[in-house]
Design a protein around this motif. Sequence first.
Motif, PDB file in Angstrom:
ATOM      1  N   ARG A 120       1.717  48.357 -55.546  1.00 48.63           N
ATOM      2  CA  ARG A 120       0.566  48.439 -54.636  1.00 48.63           C
ATOM      3  C   ARG A 120      -0.451  49.395 -55.250  1.00 48.63           C
ATOM      4  O   ARG A 120      -0.381  50.617 -55.064  1.00 48.63           O
ATOM      5  N   TYR A 121      -1.374  48.813 -56.012  1.00 45.48           N
ATOM      6  CA  TYR A 121      -2.297  49.614 -56.804  1.00 45.48           C
ATOM      7  C   TYR A 121      -3.713  49.678 -56.224  1.00 45.48           C
ATOM      8  O   TYR A 121      -4.635  50.142 -56.894  1.00 45.48           O
ATOM      9  N   ASP A 122      -3.898  49.214 -54.997  1.00 42.86           N
ATOM     10  CA  ASP A 122      -5.255  49.026 -54.458  1.00 42.86           C
ATOM     11  C   ASP A 122      -6.131  50.278 -54.559  1.00 42.86           C
ATOM     12  O   ASP A 122      -7.313  50.189 -54.903  1.00 42.86           O
ATOM     13  N   SER A 174       4.932  59.321 -52.146  1.00 40.88           N
ATOM     14  CA  SER A 174       4.407  58.057 -51.629  1.00 40.88           C
ATOM     15  C   SER A 174       3.589  57.331 -52.697  1.00 40.88           C
ATOM     16  O   SER A 174       3.608  56.097 -52.770  1.00 40.88           O
ATOM     17  N   THR A 175       2.910  58.079 -53.552  1.00 33.28           N
ATOM     18  CA  THR A 175       2.135  57.451 -54.636  1.00 33.28           C
ATOM     19  C   THR A 175       3.071  56.790 -55.642  1.00 33.28           C
ATOM     20  O   THR A 175       2.816  55.671 -56.107  1.00 33.28           O
ATOM     21  N   SER A 196       6.054  55.687 -54.924  1.00 34.77           N
ATOM     22  CA  SER A 196       6.611  54.533 -54.209  1.00 34.77           C
ATOM     23  C   SER A 196       5.644  53.350 -54.251  1.00 34.77           C
ATOM     24  O   SER A 196       6.051  52.201 -54.480  1.00 34.77           O
ATOM     25  N   GLN A 197       4.360  53.646 -54.046  1.00 38.01           N
ATOM     26  CA  GLN A 197       3.354  52.584 -54.106  1.00 38.01           C
ATOM     27  C   GLN A 197       3.300  51.969 -55.504  1.00 38.01           C
ATOM     28  O   GLN A 197       3.183  50.759 -55.666  1.00 38.01           O
ATOM     29  N   ASN A 243       6.230  49.653 -56.063  1.00 36.95           N
ATOM     30  CA  ASN A 243       6.090  48.416 -55.297  1.00 36.95           C
ATOM     31  C   ASN A 243       4.814  47.645 -55.669  1.00 36.95           C
ATOM     32  O   ASN A 243       4.443  46.688 -54.993  1.00 36.95           O
TER      33      ASN A 243
END
Length: 333
Positions: free
Chosen positions: A27-29, A18-19, A21-22, A25
């Motif tokens: 999504r580095y928040d 999941s990391t 995948s983030q 995409n």
Amino acid sequence: MKTITISDVAKYANVSKSTVSQFLNQRYDYMSEKTKQKIEAAIQELNYQPNFVARSLKQKSTFTVGVVVANILHTFSTQVIRAVEDYFHEQGFHIIVCNADDEPEKEKKYIEMLRAKQVDGIIIFPTGENLSLYEKMKRDTFPVVFMDRTIEELGIPTVMLDNHHAAGLAVDRFIESGIKRIAIITTSIIREISPRVERIEGYKKALDRHGMMVRDEYIKTADAADISNVLSELFSLEEPPKAILAANDIVLVEVLKYMKEHDMTIPDKAAVIGIDEVPFAGFFTPPITTIVQPAAEMARKAGSLLLRQIQEKDGGEKRIHRYKPVLLARQSG
């Protein structure tokens, strides 16, 4: 060779799938810089290539949009394409650009091809003759936005110029310079293409506003290849025009070519103003006065309208969004 997967990248970087995948995409928040560097290093070391087909199937989106331009030779078209690509790149989408050459049949084939490729939506500079195809997209609630041209009865979200105001700015400029014999030339209006028709309407309204008579012999429409003949007709009149409003950039090029070939000085023989900025306007001799469309702003609006339809799965705003032009005053008119 074995196909490298997200699982391989995750194992190599010692993080979860999941990391990864983030990361893919963007999504580095909640991701540390160290984790990002580890994943990036793993991707490069393993030569991992994201599987866009699998991503599309999983998320039910191809993350691709189409842009069908009527004529890619127009400077405005290329400016819009660039700005649309920038906008959708920021959103994680790709774009496919198609040039219809102002041919309805070619436009139809491109729209059908894009839908067959399952793009998520299309921005179209409509030729105006594929009504049944536009209506089908609307019935299917397929995301679509019109750019530059409109077909009002369809209720498709549209982004375009205030064309009446654009022509009015040019006429006002000529009249302020003391010129009263003003001609307008545009490319063919056989299919009632809205910007061309509206610019002629705006020209007429501006003359009327100044209490000046509209002379039909000063209003010309022709394909680009015939514009030189049109200009010969205009300058052969008993009272030839003292100003030419070129209603788009293709017409402007033909006007400037003709006047140069016939040793006609601008603005002495005739003043010239073009609608749409062109790259050479500022350093042409003399520099050319143009009416500029806010292409980047218009493109981002079209992109946001399309993205809203894609994300919300509805028809979005049905109204026409009109943008004001700006006159760049130079020495030609």
